[in-house]
Scaffold this motif. Structure first.
Motif, PDB file in Angstrom:
ATOM      1  N   ALA A  62       3.626  -2.728  88.142  1.00  0.00           N
ATOM      2  CA  ALA A  62       4.949  -3.341  88.231  1.00  0.00           C
ATOM      3  C   ALA A  62       6.032  -2.271  88.197  1.00  0.00           C
ATOM      4  CB  ALA A  62       5.148  -4.321  87.088  1.00  0.00           C
ATOM      5  N   SER A  63       7.192  -2.588  88.763  1.00  0.00           N
ATOM      6  CA  SER A  63       8.335  -1.678  88.727  1.00  0.00           C
ATOM      7  C   SER A  63       9.527  -2.413  88.153  1.00  0.00           C
ATOM      8  CB  SER A  63       8.661  -1.158  90.136  1.00  0.00           C
ATOM      9  OG  SER A  63       8.944  -2.232  91.005  1.00  0.00           O
ATOM     10  N   ASN A  64      10.331  -1.706  87.383  1.00  0.00           N
ATOM     11  CA  ASN A  64      11.530  -2.299  86.810  1.00  0.00           C
ATOM     12  C   ASN A  64      12.545  -2.595  87.909  1.00  0.00           C
ATOM     13  OD1 ASN A  64      10.512  -1.979  84.161  1.00  0.00           O
ATOM     14  ND2 ASN A  64      11.170   0.159  84.156  1.00  0.00           N
ATOM     15  N   ARG A  65      13.344  -3.617  87.687  1.00  0.00           N
ATOM     16  CA  ARG A  65      14.361  -3.966  88.664  1.00  0.00           C
ATOM     17  C   ARG A  65      15.518  -2.978  88.604  1.00  0.00           C
ATOM     18  NH1 ARG A  65      16.650  -8.774  87.009  1.00  0.00           N
ATOM     19  NH2 ARG A  65      15.718  -8.525  84.979  1.00  0.00           N
ATOM     20  N   GLN A  66      16.054  -2.659  89.777  1.00  0.00           N
ATOM     21  CA  GLN A  66      17.211  -1.770  89.865  1.00  0.00           C
ATOM     22  C   GLN A  66      18.192  -2.301  90.889  1.00  0.00           C
ATOM     23  OE1 GLN A  66      15.175   2.175  90.413  1.00  0.00           O
ATOM     24  NE2 GLN A  66      16.471   2.746  88.687  1.00  0.00           N
ATOM     25  N   PHE A  92      25.172   0.400  87.646  1.00  0.00           N
ATOM     26  CA  PHE A  92      24.385   0.351  88.877  1.00  0.00           C
ATOM     27  C   PHE A  92      23.223   1.338  88.869  1.00  0.00           C
ATOM     28  CE2 PHE A  92      28.566  -1.330  90.095  1.00  0.00           C
ATOM     29  CZ  PHE A  92      28.190  -2.537  90.645  1.00  0.00           C
ATOM     30  N   GLU A  93      23.146   2.226  87.893  1.00  0.00           N
ATOM     31  CA  GLU A  93      22.009   3.128  87.766  1.00  0.00           C
ATOM     32  C   GLU A  93      20.921   2.562  86.862  1.00  0.00           C
ATOM     33  OE1 GLU A  93      23.018   7.200  86.793  1.00  0.00           O
ATOM     34  OE2 GLU A  93      25.113   6.836  87.311  1.00  0.00           O
ATOM     35  N   SER A  94      21.192   1.444  86.244  1.00  0.00           N
ATOM     36  CA  SER A  94      20.325   0.950  85.179  1.00  0.00           C
ATOM     37  C   SER A  94      18.986   0.443  85.702  1.00  0.00           C
ATOM     38  CB  SER A  94      21.023  -0.183  84.426  1.00  0.00           C
ATOM     39  OG  SER A  94      22.234   0.247  83.862  1.00  0.00           O
ATOM     40  N   GLU A  95      17.989   0.528  84.817  1.00  0.00           N
ATOM     41  CA  GLU A  95      16.698  -0.110  85.034  1.00  0.00           C
ATOM     42  C   GLU A  95      16.648  -1.364  84.176  1.00  0.00           C
ATOM     43  OE1 GLU A  95      12.969   2.234  85.469  1.00  0.00           O
ATOM     44  OE2 GLU A  95      14.183   3.863  84.656  1.00  0.00           O
ATOM     45  N   TRP A  96      16.312  -2.495  84.814  1.00  0.00           N
ATOM     46  CA  TRP A  96      16.247  -3.770  84.131  1.00  0.00           C
ATOM     47  C   TRP A  96      14.787  -4.183  83.972  1.00  0.00           C
ATOM     48  CZ3 TRP A  96      20.877  -6.482  82.960  1.00  0.00           C
ATOM     49  CH2 TRP A  96      22.046  -5.883  83.469  1.00  0.00           C
ATOM     50  N   THR A 135       1.772   9.296  80.958  1.00  0.00           N
ATOM     51  CA  THR A 135       3.005  10.050  80.925  1.00  0.00           C
ATOM     52  C   THR A 135       4.123   9.259  81.564  1.00  0.00           C
ATOM     53  OG1 THR A 135       1.736  12.081  81.115  1.00  0.00           O
ATOM     54  CG2 THR A 135       4.095  12.215  81.584  1.00  0.00           C
ATOM     55  N   PRO A 136       5.185   8.959  80.852  1.00  0.00           N
ATOM     56  CA  PRO A 136       6.275   8.180  81.433  1.00  0.00           C
ATOM     57  C   PRO A 136       7.001   8.969  82.503  1.00  0.00           C
ATOM     58  CG  PRO A 136       6.390   8.232  79.028  1.00  0.00           C
ATOM     59  CD  PRO A 136       5.412   9.269  79.452  1.00  0.00           C
ATOM     60  N   LEU A 137       7.701   8.244  83.356  1.00  0.00           N
ATOM     61  CA  LEU A 137       8.525   8.890  84.362  1.00  0.00           C
ATOM     62  C   LEU A 137       9.707   9.574  83.707  1.00  0.00           C
ATOM     63  CD1 LEU A 137       8.761   6.194  87.157  1.00  0.00           C
ATOM     64  CD2 LEU A 137       7.670   8.414  87.340  1.00  0.00           C
ATOM     65  N   PRO A 138      10.080  10.776  84.163  1.00  0.00           N
ATOM     66  CA  PRO A 138      11.310  11.383  83.650  1.00  0.00           C
ATOM     67  C   PRO A 138      12.518  10.593  84.125  1.00  0.00           C
ATOM     68  CG  PRO A 138      10.410  12.671  85.469  1.00  0.00           C
ATOM     69  CD  PRO A 138       9.385  11.630  85.130  1.00  0.00           C
ATOM     70  N   LEU A 139      13.599  10.741  83.395  1.00  0.00           N
ATOM     71  CA  LEU A 139      14.809   9.984  83.704  1.00  0.00           C
ATOM     72  C   LEU A 139      15.358  10.336  85.076  1.00  0.00           C
ATOM     73  CD1 LEU A 139      16.868   7.979  82.547  1.00  0.00           C
ATOM     74  CD2 LEU A 139      18.180   9.937  81.742  1.00  0.00           C
ATOM     75  N   SER A 140      15.114  11.573  85.522  1.00  0.00           N
ATOM     76  CA  SER A 140      15.686  12.013  86.785  1.00  0.00           C
ATOM     77  C   SER A 140      14.900  11.562  88.004  1.00  0.00           C
ATOM     78  CB  SER A 140      15.772  13.554  86.793  1.00  0.00           C
ATOM     79  OG  SER A 140      14.479  14.106  86.622  1.00  0.00           O
ATOM     80  N   SER A 141      13.757  10.905  87.832  1.00  0.00           N
ATOM     81  CA  SER A 141      12.969  10.456  88.974  1.00  0.00           C
ATOM     82  C   SER A 141      13.759   9.461  89.798  1.00  0.00           C
ATOM     83  CB  SER A 141      11.664   9.808  88.494  1.00  0.00           C
ATOM     84  OG  SER A 141      10.875  10.765  87.833  1.00  0.00           O
ATOM     85  N   SER A 142      13.734   9.629  91.107  1.00  0.00           N
ATOM     86  CA  SER A 142      14.499   8.755  91.979  1.00  0.00           C
ATOM     87  C   SER A 142      13.773   7.449  92.176  1.00  0.00           C
ATOM     88  CB  SER A 142      14.713   9.433  93.337  1.00  0.00           C
ATOM     89  OG  SER A 142      15.424  10.642  93.171  1.00  0.00           O
ATOM     90  N   PRO A 143      14.476   6.319  92.129  1.00  0.00           N
ATOM     91  CA  PRO A 143      13.840   5.023  92.377  1.00  0.00           C
ATOM     92  C   PRO A 143      13.465   4.900  93.840  1.00  0.00           C
ATOM     93  CG  PRO A 143      16.207   4.756  92.219  1.00  0.00           C
ATOM     94  CD  PRO A 143      15.911   6.196  91.888  1.00  0.00           C
ATOM     95  N   ARG A 190      24.053  -9.718  89.352  1.00  0.00           N
ATOM     96  CA  ARG A 190      23.556 -10.742  88.434  1.00  0.00           C
ATOM     97  C   ARG A 190      22.844 -11.867  89.193  1.00  0.00           C
ATOM     98  NH1 ARG A 190      28.883 -10.088  85.988  1.00  0.00           N
ATOM     99  NH2 ARG A 190      28.728  -8.747  84.150  1.00  0.00           N
ATOM    100  N   GLU A 191      23.428 -12.259  90.369  1.00  0.00           N
ATOM    101  CA  GLU A 191      22.775 -13.280  91.171  1.00  0.00           C
ATOM    102  C   GLU A 191      21.417 -12.800  91.664  1.00  0.00           C
ATOM    103  OE1 GLU A 191      25.435 -14.213  94.294  1.00  0.00           O
ATOM    104  OE2 GLU A 191      26.933 -15.160  92.995  1.00  0.00           O
ATOM    105  N   LYS A 192      21.339 -11.548  92.072  1.00  0.00           N
ATOM    106  CA  LYS A 192      20.084 -10.974  92.560  1.00  0.00           C
ATOM    107  C   LYS A 192      19.051 -10.916  91.447  1.00  0.00           C
ATOM    108  CE  LYS A 192      18.286  -6.806  94.793  1.00  0.00           C
ATOM    109  NZ  LYS A 192      17.416  -6.364  93.732  1.00  0.00           N
ATOM    110  N   GLU A 193      19.502 -10.528  90.231  1.00  0.00           N
ATOM    111  CA  GLU A 193      18.572 -10.460  89.106  1.00  0.00           C
ATOM    112  C   GLU A 193      17.992 -11.828  88.796  1.00  0.00           C
ATOM    113  OE1 GLU A 193      21.104  -8.858  86.192  1.00  0.00           O
ATOM    114  OE2 GLU A 193      21.280  -6.938  87.222  1.00  0.00           O
TER     115      GLU A 193
END
Length: 461
Positions: A289-293, A309-313, A400-408, A436-439
């Motif tokens: 699964a991938s987090n919503r962005q 707009f950079e957030s991971e949901w 190993t988690p993804l680093p914060l700088s990894s591009s979505p 919000r509507e998209k989420e």
């Protein structure tokens, strides 16, 4: 009649004063005004109950699945003074020792052979063997919630406590944790040697937030650290050895009180729950699964868009049903306000369960969630099918988690960039409304597999 939220609970809720899992989520303890009990987490089973007269408990902390429990008095009529930690042997059904302090105890954390006690401005650690010995003491900032977390896996060393400055976390390394006692006959092969302890721990302080901390969470290995603050919108995940920020997740945009964060045992996901009554699940790895962005996130390097707009949901969530719609007006009017349980309060843990569609020959299990509400509800939740939550015996213990700088991943159709970098407030508000509507359209709910009640038996409740 519009009931608002979906309800599946009984009419007269149990008032749970405290509920918490052991470090491995194999059992959980619960306290009511009548006493306390120990349950098996899955399948749900009452192991033992203790009726107490003369007062109530604020917390019952289990030491793994051993017979030792740590009790704290609290509530309207504490059965023990709030400045004492009571050692309770549940096999004997009695107190066996106590620790007394000059002030109220705010929080506890334990692992095999160790106990950490949080006071208002310090944390004291004790080693538990045939005798209880004081190991060390560390000063903290004002810590009214008694925040602290202890890594409980074999050979883990980390203890995370509040730092001396607001929003900071102090990392303390204790002697390695002993492995759990073996079950059944001794193995035929030579047991694996534990990994050597690191030669040095370069990071002892992490400046996690600019506001007060509300939760500290560690996986069993102690390699990661999750923190939240009083703003209640972000969850930050740190590398506990280097102090580097690994990921930042957004629970929501409005302020909330985050009650807890729990790592999946293999460190591939984590869940977050708050006073909004919603459990959010985030992934820490690229597979599955991938987090919503936001669809605008690829534009953030080029346009001065808000950080929103950079957030991971979260990629999955579950809304805890409410009971208030089923409680009669007459019953609620007779109940004192202080005794009404908090319907939104809960605690969540990870378990290994057999999938519902598995055949008898299949032995593979998957990670699921168990949520315990303070009104006596036990919810077993499965994750969406694409979450890759199955447990593989050949997989490593962590990922190993993804680093914060990894591009979505870049979306197939990108929104047309705006011509001007100085966007108006109205434009930003419209963008947030679209997000919000998209989420709402793309949200993936966890599936309720089983609901049961706990906390009421023999007239309890």
């Amino acid at each position: 009649m519009n009931l608002g939220r979906h309800t599946i609970s009984a009419t007269s809720p149990v008032h749970i004063l405290d509920a918490r899992f052991d470090p491995d989520c194999q059992i959980f303890t619960t306290s009511t005004p009548a006493g306390f009990a120990v349950y098996r987490t899955y399948p749900l089973e009452l192991i033992r109950k203790r009726e107490l007269s003369g007062g109530t408990l604020a917390a019952i902390v289990p030491l793994h699945t051993s017979n030792l429990l740590f009790l704290l008095g609290g509530g309207r009529s504490p059965i023990y003074p709030p400045n004492k930690v009571i050692f309770w042997d549940d096999d004997l059904g009695s107190e066996v020792a106590e620790l007394e302090f000059r002030e109220r105890v705010r929080g506890l954390a334990c692992r095999r052979g160790w106990l950490a006690v949080a006071l208002r401005r310090r944390v004291v650690v004790f080693q538990i063997a045939e005798q209880v010995t004081r190991y060390g003491e560390w000063d903290t900032c004002d810590n009214p919630k008694g925040l602290l977390a202890m890594a409980t896996g074999a050979s883990a060393t980390l203890l995370a406590i509040a730092g001396r400055q607001l929003g900071h976390v102090q990392l303390v390394h204790l002697p390695p944790c002993a492995p759990p006692p073996p079950k059944g006959p001794p193995p035929s092969s030579t047991p694996r040697k534990p990994p050597p302890p690191p030669t040095k721990h370069p990071v002892s302080i992490i400046a996690a937030h600019t506001t007060a901390l509300t939760t500290l969470s560690l996986p069993p290995s102690g390699r990661l650290l999750a923190t939240t603050s009083s703003r209640g919108t972000l969850v930050r995940v740190w590398d506990a050895l280097t102090g580097k920020l690994m990921r930042e997740f957004r629970r929501g945009t409005d302020k909330a009180e985050i009650y807890g964060v729990a790592f999946r045992p293999d460190e591939r996901e984590l869940c977050v729950w708050s006073d909004k009554g919603t459990v959010h699940v985030f992934t820490l790895v690229t597979s599955g699964a991938s987090n919503r962005q936001s669809t605008f996130s690829p534009l953030t390097p080029f346009l001065p868009l808000p950080k929103y707009f950079e957030s991971e949901w979260s990629y999955a969530q579950y809304r805890i049903p409410t009971q208030s719609a089923h409680i009669s007006i007459s019953a609620s009017s007779r109940r004192p306000a202080a005794d009404v349980p908090d319907e939104e309060r809960c605690v969540v843990g990870w378990i290994a369960a057999t999938p519902e569609n598995a055949s008898d020959r299949e032995t593979e299990k998957e990670y699921q969630l168990v949520a315990l509400t303070y009104t006596g509800g036990w919810y077993r939740l499965s994750l969406p099918s694409h979450s890759n939550a199955s447990i593989s015996t050949s997989a490593s213990s962590g990922a190993t988690p993804l680093p914060l700088s990894s591009s979505p991943p870049r979306p197939a159709s990108m929104a047309r960039p705006r011509t001007s970098s100085a966007s108006s407030v109205v434009g930003r508000d419209k963008g947030k409304e679209r997000e919000r509507e998209k989420e709402g359209k793309e949200s993936r709910d966890c599936v309720l597999q089983e609901f049961r009640r706990f906390g009421r038996w023999d007239g309890w409740g």
